[in-house]
Every structure is written in C-alpha cells, then in structure tokens.
Design an enzyme around this catalytic site. Structure first.
Site, PDB file in Angstrom:
ATOM      1  N   LYS A 160      -3.993 -14.891   2.796  1.00  0.00           N
ATOM      2  CA  LYS A 160      -3.649 -13.943   3.855  1.00  0.00           C
ATOM      3  C   LYS A 160      -2.740 -12.845   3.294  1.00  0.00           C
ATOM      4  CE  LYS A 160       0.222 -16.820   5.395  1.00  0.00           C
ATOM      5  NZ  LYS A 160       0.861 -17.501   6.528  1.00  0.00           N
ATOM      6  N   TYR A 195      24.040   7.398  -3.312  1.00  0.00           N
ATOM      7  CA  TYR A 195      24.470   7.813  -1.975  1.00  0.00           C
ATOM      8  C   TYR A 195      25.774   7.145  -1.554  1.00  0.00           C
ATOM      9  CZ  TYR A 195      20.090  10.189  -0.694  1.00  0.00           C
ATOM     10  OH  TYR A 195      19.019  11.060  -0.615  1.00  0.00           O
TER      11      TYR A 195
END
Length: 387
Positions: free
Chosen positions: A49, A268
C-alpha cells in the site's frame, strides 16, 4: 556519467539529480524471504500500500512477485488495479473494502475487498446476489477500534440464518495494535479474541500478524502473515537490533560549501549560533522532499524535548543538520570533514545504509513509515535489480 571531454554531452539524470533515491530490490526480496522464513508454516503475503511505502508499487510489486509472493495487500482499489499488471495471478486484497460503483473494478481486476463494516458487508451481499459469488475477506476488530466488524457481531454472523449460503469469505483477518511492543499484555488479549474468531469461521483462512506480529512467534501466525514495513527495511519492533536489510537510500546534492564565523547564525530565525568557525554544506533537499522540518537542528518545538536533530552521512562521517530545514534546502555542518574529501556536487545521505531509516525518524519525532511515505516527487529514482 558526464564526459569531461564534452561538456555538452548528455548526463545521466541520476548522477546529477538534486535529490535521488536508490531502491535495492534484491534487499527487498531478501527481506520478504526472511519474513517468510520467520512465518514458519504460514503463507506470507506482501503489503504494498501507499505506493509500496513510497518506493514504487510497480518495481517493488514485481520484485516481490518474482521472489515468490502470491498474496498482496493494498489500501485502495486504484492501487490494486495498478498492481494487477505486475502480479498477474496473485490474490490482491483491498484493505479499505469496497464502495458502491467500484464493483466493476473489483470484478475486472480480480481484486478481493476486505469488508470492514456492517454496511460494507450488507452491500457486498447485495452485489454477489446480483452478479454472482466473488471472493471477499472479512476484517474483525479485536480491540484496535479502527476498521473491522465488532468481535461479537462477527461471531454471531456465522450462525445468522439470513446469511446467503453462497457467502463465504476466503480470509478472516484482524490487526494488532501493540505488536511492536512484545511485552504488552494486550497482544495476548487480542490473540485470545482472534482465536475465538478463527474457531467461529472454521475452515476459512485467518490472518493476524503484520510485520511486528510475525516477530511475536508462531502463535500469532495463523494461515497468512502480512509483512509491510519490515520488507522495506524498517524497524517492526521497538528496541533491539533491526534484522532487516536496508532497502532505500535517499541522498541530496551539495549545492554550495560556505565558510561561516564563530558567533554567526544559521538559517531562518537565527535559531542556531555557531560556536566555532565552520564550514557549512547547503544541500538540495527540504521538507518539500519529505525531509521533515522537525528534523531541524534548532528552532522547532521538538528540539525542546529531543536535543539532537538529524544527521547526514558524507565522506565516511556523520554530519549534523544545523538550523531550520527549509522547503528546498538543508544545511549540514561539515567542519569535521577534511576539505579535500568533500566538494560541491557531492551527495549527502539523508537515510540509508549509513543513516538508519528509523534513527532519522526518531530525530524527527516520528517513525520510518512516515519518512518513506513522505518522499517527494523530485527524487530521481534508481532501482537495483537482483542478479
């Protein structure tokens, strides 16, 4: 490889890709064989899956089929349709069951719906009454409280006089919620519940164990086991050494190596301050590529509880992520890598044989499953086929 005598010669896309993924299909096949060995007398399926846990259902499905898998599990019907091409005579189970208007896809592609609710059960009986019998499976909830028909209702169904005589599932299954914790007493409780189910559906094959359940021993194996994460090299059980071979290696190319001074900040927010003069490698991977922001070396909530962020691997050494991971870029401190051994264009291993998948997952506060299934679309992929 590029030709140094012809700078305009066509390059191998994999050799110059910003981010790239190597999938060792031989290791995948070996892992399936190992799980089959551990499953003893039980037949062993393969769970593919989520695009084979992010690694590609076409290639992984083919390798597993060629290794000997003849039972497969997918999550949704579209995955089953895709897989059918690569596993022509396999039995393919669809774990989310069936919805109205999907009948034709199941019939045309020989897919087996796993009925997970009373509503799906009633719908399927109406479908088979109109179109004739077709294999199905029945999922029973033995304590997970996720999908599945309640235990007592499932057992009562075996004696239901209104049940069509033609209705007989080819498999009855359940799922362990704490199989990755062998010491949990809840595993034994679920096992006892599932034994009641198996007794009630006498003569029908049964399945309880996914990857973790296989490691719990033969009591949990029943007729069919369903390994998933272990096939792809991930840890199925908490604690202890992972016996599975690594299958996937994710790498990112170094765009630039830059010098930075002690006291300067990185990325950042300026959340990481350098404690020494440093060399920083900026690589072409970020959270858009599934290299999760929570792996950052600083500036994210997880670092309040887990001190270290992720590490990469380059030139034979582990190198830490510094500062925040951004959408397309991550910064590694490569100060301790000799300058002669690293340069722009080299690749940093994000996870793989040298940076175990689940170690990286823990640094992100998550599990290897999420890293694999979060792989972005920008990875250039190379599959290594068994000899």
């Amino acid at each position: 490889m590029t030709n140094p005598d012809d700078p305009f010669a066509e390059a191998d896309d994999f050799e110059i890709a910003p981010v790239r993924l190597t999938v060792d299909l031989g290791a995948l096949a070996d892992n399936w064989r190992e799980m089959a060995r551990r499953s003893g007398s039980a037949r062993t399926a393969a769970v593919v899956k989520a695009d084979a846990y992010g690694l590609g259902i076409e290639d992984c499905g083919t390798a597993l089929y060629e290794a000997g898998a003849r039972d497969f599990f997918v999550a949704v019907v579209q995955e089953g349709v895709t897989l059918r091409t690569y596993a022509p005579d396999a039995r393919i189970y669809v774990l989310s069951g069936i919805w109205p208007s999907q009948e034709q896809l199941f019939f045309e592609n020989g897919l087996v719906p796993v009925l997970v609710s009373e509503e799906q059960l009633a719908f399927w009986m109406s479908v088979t009454a109109e179109h004739g019998d077709h294999p199905c499976a029945l999922q029973v909830d033995t304590g997970f409280n996720r999908l599945g028909i309640p235990l007592e209702d499932a057992i009562a169904f075996t004696d239901d006089v209104s049940r069509p005589a033609s209705f007989s599932p080819v498999l009855v299954l359940s799922h362990l919620h704490s199989g990755d914790t062998p010491s949990s007493e809840l595993n034994q409780k679920q096992l006892e519940s599932f034994r009641r189910v198996a007794d009630a559906f006498e003569g029908i094959e049964t399945s309880l164990a996914a990857s973790a359940g296989i490691f719990l021993g033969s009591d949990y194996h029943f007729d069919l086991t369903r390994p998933g994460i272990a096939l792809y090299g991930g840890e199925a059980v908490n604690g202890g050494k992972n016996p599975m071979r690594p299958v996937a290696k994710a790498e990112a190319r170094i765009i630039q190596i830059r010098d930075a001074k002690e006291g300067e900040t990185v990325s950042y927010g300026g959340t990481y301050q350098l404690s020494r003069d440093s060399r920083l490698a900026i690589v072409a991977a970020g959270y858009a590529d599934g290299y999760l922001r929570s792996l950052s070396g600083s500036g994210v909530p997880l670092r309040q509880n887990v001190k270290d962020g992720a590490f990469g691997f380059v030139a034979g050494r582990k190198v830490p992520v510094v500062g925040r991971i951004t959408m397309d870029l991550t910064i590694f401190d490569v100060t301790d890598v000799p300058a002669a051994e690293i340069r722009s264009g080299d690749y940093v291993e994000l996870f793989g044989p040298n940076m175990p998948l689940d170690d990286v997952g823990r640094a992100a506060g998550t599990i290897g499953y999420e890293l694999l299934t979060s792989l972005g679309l920008r990875y250039e992929r190379r599959y290594i086929y068994p000899e």
